[in-house]
Design a protein around this motif. Structure first.
Motif, mmCIF file in Angstrom:
data_model
loop_
_atom_site.group_PDB
_atom_site.id
_atom_site.type_symbol
_atom_site.label_atom_id
_atom_site.label_comp_id
_atom_site.label_asym_id
_atom_site.label_seq_id
_atom_site.Cartn_x
_atom_site.Cartn_y
_atom_site.Cartn_z
ATOM 1 N N ALA A 1 0.858 -1.343 0.190
ATOM 2 C CA ALA A 1 -0.009 -0.341 0.291
ATOM 3 C C ALA A 1 0.827 1.494 0.000
ATOM 4 C CB ALA A 1 -1.248 -0.112 1.139
ATOM 5 N N ARG A 2 2.180 1.366 0.351
ATOM 6 C CA ARG A 2 2.492 2.417 -0.272
ATOM 7 C C ARG A 2 3.376 2.808 -0.494
ATOM 8 N NH1 ARG A 2 5.175 0.229 5.213
ATOM 9 N NH2 ARG A 2 6.950 -1.077 3.926
ATOM 10 N N LEU A 3 3.018 1.875 -1.788
ATOM 11 C CA LEU A 3 3.597 1.977 -3.300
ATOM 12 C C LEU A 3 2.241 2.135 -4.556
ATOM 13 C CD1 LEU A 3 6.550 -0.367 -3.222
ATOM 14 C CD2 LEU A 3 6.561 1.358 -3.848
ATOM 15 N N PRO A 4 2.576 2.571 -5.470
ATOM 16 C CA PRO A 4 1.384 2.268 -6.280
ATOM 17 C C PRO A 4 0.924 1.186 -6.710
ATOM 18 C CG PRO A 4 3.347 3.344 -7.374
ATOM 19 C CD PRO A 4 3.699 3.423 -6.291
ATOM 20 N N MET A 5 -0.522 0.558 -5.756
ATOM 21 C CA MET A 5 -0.494 -1.237 -5.036
ATOM 22 C C MET A 5 -0.577 -2.260 -6.671
ATOM 23 S SD MET A 5 -1.594 -2.722 -3.804
ATOM 24 C CE MET A 5 -2.362 -3.179 -2.191
ATOM 25 N N ILE A 6 -1.274 -1.131 -8.051
ATOM 26 C CA ILE A 6 -1.591 -2.687 -9.058
ATOM 27 C C ILE A 6 0.214 -2.463 -9.620
ATOM 28 C CG2 ILE A 6 -2.349 -3.035 -11.000
ATOM 29 C CD1 ILE A 6 -4.911 -1.332 -10.359
ATOM 30 N N PRO A 7 0.772 -1.852 -9.608
ATOM 31 C CA PRO A 7 2.543 -2.288 -10.438
ATOM 32 C C PRO A 7 3.095 -2.804 -8.997
ATOM 33 C CG PRO A 7 1.949 0.454 -11.304
ATOM 34 C CD PRO A 7 0.282 -0.503 -9.782
ATOM 35 N N ALA A 8 3.083 -2.559 -7.910
ATOM 36 C CA ALA A 8 3.546 -3.095 -6.854
ATOM 37 C C ALA A 8 3.300 -4.424 -6.781
ATOM 38 C CB ALA A 8 3.209 -2.356 -5.600
ATOM 39 N N LEU A 9 1.667 -5.195 -7.526
ATOM 40 C CA LEU A 9 1.763 -6.367 -7.220
ATOM 41 C C LEU A 9 2.187 -7.147 -8.380
ATOM 42 C CD1 LEU A 9 -2.635 -5.969 -6.625
ATOM 43 C CD2 LEU A 9 -0.708 -6.794 -5.211
ATOM 44 N N LYS A 10 1.910 -6.360 -9.392
ATOM 45 C CA LYS A 10 2.806 -7.004 -10.648
ATOM 46 C C LYS A 10 3.896 -7.270 -10.212
ATOM 47 C CE LYS A 10 -0.476 -6.732 -14.482
ATOM 48 N NZ LYS A 10 -0.498 -5.866 -16.139
ATOM 49 N N ALA A 11 5.491 -6.320 -9.836
ATOM 50 C CA ALA A 11 6.161 -6.728 -9.759
ATOM 51 C C ALA A 11 6.735 -7.558 -8.561
ATOM 52 C CB ALA A 11 6.484 -5.420 -9.101
ATOM 53 N N ALA A 12 5.898 -7.548 -7.853
ATOM 54 C CA ALA A 12 5.724 -8.466 -6.479
ATOM 55 C C ALA A 12 5.809 -10.851 -7.200
ATOM 56 C CB ALA A 12 4.612 -9.069 -5.254
ATOM 57 N N ILE A 13 5.030 -10.353 -8.712
ATOM 58 C CA ILE A 13 5.083 -11.226 -8.688
ATOM 59 C C ILE A 13 6.632 -11.944 -9.601
ATOM 60 C CG2 ILE A 13 3.328 -13.106 -10.675
ATOM 61 C CD1 ILE A 13 0.947 -11.400 -9.377
ATOM 62 N N GLY A 14 6.618 -10.843 -10.279
ATOM 63 C CA GLY A 14 7.457 -11.176 -11.125
ATOM 64 C C GLY A 14 9.345 -11.246 -10.150
ATOM 65 N N ILE A 15 8.866 -10.080 -8.642
ATOM 66 C CA ILE A 15 10.636 -10.993 -8.475
ATOM 67 C C ILE A 15 9.895 -12.677 -7.975
ATOM 68 C CG2 ILE A 15 10.796 -10.729 -5.601
ATOM 69 C CD1 ILE A 15 10.456 -7.516 -6.512
ATOM 70 N N TYR A 16 9.530 -12.981 -7.319
ATOM 71 C CA TYR A 16 9.442 -14.398 -7.003
ATOM 72 C C TYR A 16 9.160 -15.297 -7.878
ATOM 73 C CZ TYR A 16 9.428 -12.127 -2.134
ATOM 74 O OH TYR A 16 9.067 -11.719 -1.471
ATOM 75 N N ALA A 17 7.671 -14.863 -9.129
ATOM 76 C CA ALA A 17 8.635 -15.787 -10.389
ATOM 77 C C ALA A 17 10.045 -15.535 -11.121
ATOM 78 C CB ALA A 17 7.414 -15.300 -10.861
ATOM 79 N N HIS A 18 11.131 -14.648 -11.064
ATOM 80 C CA HIS A 18 11.590 -14.362 -11.684
ATOM 81 C C HIS A 18 11.313 -15.074 -13.148
ATOM 82 C CE1 HIS A 18 14.052 -16.233 -8.177
ATOM 83 N NE2 HIS A 18 13.369 -16.969 -8.091
ATOM 84 N N ASP A 19 10.681 -13.408 -12.974
ATOM 85 C CA ASP A 19 9.955 -13.125 -14.377
ATOM 86 C C ASP A 19 9.335 -11.506 -14.549
ATOM 87 O OD1 ASP A 19 8.730 -13.122 -16.975
ATOM 88 O OD2 ASP A 19 6.373 -14.272 -15.827
ATOM 89 N N THR B 1 4.881 -5.549 -16.286
ATOM 90 C CA THR B 1 4.152 -4.618 -17.272
ATOM 91 C C THR B 1 3.085 -4.041 -16.591
ATOM 92 O OG1 THR B 1 5.760 -5.672 -19.133
ATOM 93 C CG2 THR B 1 3.873 -4.352 -20.207
ATOM 94 N N VAL B 2 2.768 -2.966 -17.180
ATOM 95 C CA VAL B 2 1.290 -2.898 -17.208
ATOM 96 C C VAL B 2 0.761 -1.883 -18.345
ATOM 97 C CG1 VAL B 2 1.131 -2.442 -14.909
ATOM 98 C CG2 VAL B 2 1.709 0.113 -15.749
ATOM 99 N N ARG B 3 0.103 -1.403 -17.973
ATOM 100 C CA ARG B 3 -1.445 -0.844 -19.145
ATOM 101 C C ARG B 3 -1.569 0.401 -18.591
ATOM 102 N NH1 ARG B 3 -5.786 -3.229 -23.088
ATOM 103 N NH2 ARG B 3 -4.430 -4.190 -24.353
ATOM 104 N N PRO B 4 -0.643 1.647 -19.861
ATOM 105 C CA PRO B 4 -0.879 3.148 -19.238
ATOM 106 C C PRO B 4 -1.644 3.151 -19.114
ATOM 107 C CG PRO B 4 0.401 3.605 -21.454
ATOM 108 C CD PRO B 4 -0.096 1.554 -21.551
ATOM 109 N N PRO B 5 -3.005 3.982 -17.961
ATOM 110 C CA PRO B 5 -2.662 5.551 -17.672
ATOM 111 C C PRO B 5 -1.235 4.869 -16.423
ATOM 112 C CG PRO B 5 -4.608 5.576 -16.991
ATOM 113 C CD PRO B 5 -4.801 4.115 -17.645
ATOM 114 N N LEU B 6 -1.348 3.391 -15.804
ATOM 115 C CA LEU B 6 -0.612 3.238 -15.167
ATOM 116 C C LEU B 6 1.031 2.992 -15.377
ATOM 117 C CD1 LEU B 6 -2.939 0.255 -13.424
ATOM 118 C CD2 LEU B 6 -2.910 2.975 -12.721
ATOM 119 N N VAL B 7 2.398 3.190 -14.483
ATOM 120 C CA VAL B 7 3.444 3.009 -15.196
ATOM 121 C C VAL B 7 3.850 2.221 -13.697
ATOM 122 C CG1 VAL B 7 5.471 4.555 -14.644
ATOM 123 C CG2 VAL B 7 3.652 5.208 -15.385
#
Lengths: 309, 309
Positions: B252-270, B275-281
């Motif tokens: 919640a301290r970060l932009p939620m949707i990008p943070a969720l996707k980043a976490a999956i990427g980090i733990y899945a090594h992927d 990647t998000v669609r604009p207007p998200l970054v």
């Protein structure tokens, strides 16, 4: 009138007639658009006041095709093509360009709030790159009280720098004259055409070097608004502005979109014109009476509208 | 776990993986959904955190078809089908019902602001009448900070009165416990299932007789959230809630949707998962590091996620 192919003057977000099943009524639509064109008003179809965001992309594509097939000049159109979804915006913008509508009014994606200028820049950039047409001209649509996604001056500056020909102007519907003034001072000299979002700011916008206005009440009061546009340097310009403001105020006291449609219905003797899609609600009897008496007091009329039914 | 076919427990608005061209990545999507199902999490596909409103109706229909074709049980799905346009909502809801997804989460139309309860009632009523299925079950989606179109208690009462079986519950994402509490007290006894909009309110919602939660962080922390749902009467329930809150706070301290996707990427090594669609970054490097270190401090893990890539 300025000798230029760039849009200028008075445009109206054309209200969309729906039949009793709430489907877009193509016949009434064409007739209303022709009436507006005859009044020298450009067609900003699919604007906020068009209930555009209550319609699917397919419904909007079909309406645009109908106007083109009816011989209405695409040079006089400025369809709204900004949707919530990136892919919808691309599809509708591509379609507009493909039928010859090169000037489009584009909302930012409006579901997600608190998005960054970086994200909004990428939104517009992605649409521009995907549509991939040098002929495209985008008017960015600033209406923060509805979209809840404001377009900052910094964002516009960055878009203009990257896409100086494609980013062609704006409709500023914020109602914040300081914002319109800043756009006029900073961007109009670069050829970025500023349209006021209502005729309340038409004279001030023209005095500031702007291009005109795109206004809801263009649907009902086109001749008088165009007359101010054509005579804004005249000695009676302030009086004309005052009269326009008085007429608009009658509509602004009521829910605007239902009031516009009700007025067309009243003057065209076609009550079905008042139909709106949810979440909007048509005027009730009391509101209709208020509208009628308010307009009657101003000796308001809509010459020729009865022939459009 | 309650013995009922009514949705209950923990659902997640499934994040939507996009490939480098920003197209939905169906393969990653199916694998992530299967992982969630294995973790006992239901699939609230096409929620706010799914970037659903950055996708067209067609893109969502195709994603839903892919899940059904992959054999994922429709009884475990609750697709979001509320769009800005009436006709889009009808089309997507009809499609969901046609493939066996009878439970849908439905935003109100969200472009026009300041609309009346009457207009919102007509919006839901029109969708219900047009879809015309007795099997349809609608969970109304209250997320005023994003939609900017709140659903009042009076509106829900009226909807429940007119459509007592079809109006089945709500996701309350307001973050306003007083509102959730009022829904629990007034409507849950009528069989209107209240889901908290995040696990922060899971324990309180269950103690108030509610059905569970539908939560963004179900995408990344499913097992612990489900464990609280299954042990909410246990002596350690408050401790479990506290631990869930600590994990959520990192996101919640970060932009939620990008943070969720980043976490999956980090733990899945992927990393492409970010990647998000604009207007998200997507998260920048600093934000990714903040996320990684925050989660590492909590000894966070996502067992099995690496096998989904």
């Amino acid at each position: 009138m300025k000798q230029t192919s760039r849009p200028h003057g008075v445009y109206s977000p054309v209200v969309t007639p729906f039949d009793r099943s709430l489907a877009p009524d193509h016949q009434r639509y064409v007739r209303h658009c022709k009436w507006l064109i005859d009044q020298q008003v450009g067609l900003a179809v699919f604007g906020t006041n068009s209930e555009a965001n209550s319609m699917s992309v397919d419904e909007k594509k079909r309406l645009l095709d109908t106007l083109v097939d009816a011989g209405i000049p695409t040079a006089r159109m400025m369809p709204g093509t900004g949707c919530a979804a990136l892919t919808d915006t691309v599809e509708l913008t591509r379609h507009a360009v493909s039928v010859g509508c090169h000037h489009v009014l584009m909302l930012p994606p409006f579901y997600y709030k608190g998005v960054s200028d970086e994200g909004l820049f990428r939104s517009y950039a992605e649409v521009i790159e995907r549509v991939g047409s040098d002929a495209l001209r985008i008017y960015v649509y600033h209406i923060p009280q509805v979209s809840q996604v404001p377009l900052s001056l910094g964002l516009i500056e960055r878009l203009l720098k990257h896409y100086p020909r494609i980013i062609a102007g704006t409709k500023d519907s914020s109602g914040d004259w300081n914002n319109t003034k800043a756009m006029l001072e900073r961007f109009q000299p670069q050829g970025f055409d500023v349209f006021a979002g209502s005729e309340n700011f038409l004279l001030a916008t023209l005095r500031g070097g702007g291009a005109g206005c795109i206004t809801a009440t263009g649907n009902v009061n086109p001749a008088a608004i165009v007359a101010l546009y054509e005579n804004w340097r005249g000695v009676d310009a302030d009086a004309r502005q005052k009269a326009l403001d008085a007429t608009r105020a009658v509509f602004a006291r009521l829910p605007m979109i239902p009031a516009l449609k009700a007025a067309i219905g009243i003057y065209a003797h076609d009550r079905d014109w008042g139909t709106v899609r949810p979440p909007l609600v048509a005027l009730n009897d009391g509101q209709r009476e208020e509208l009628e008496s308010g307009l009657a007091q101003l000796e308001f009329s809509m010459p020729g509208i009865e022939a459009t039914v």
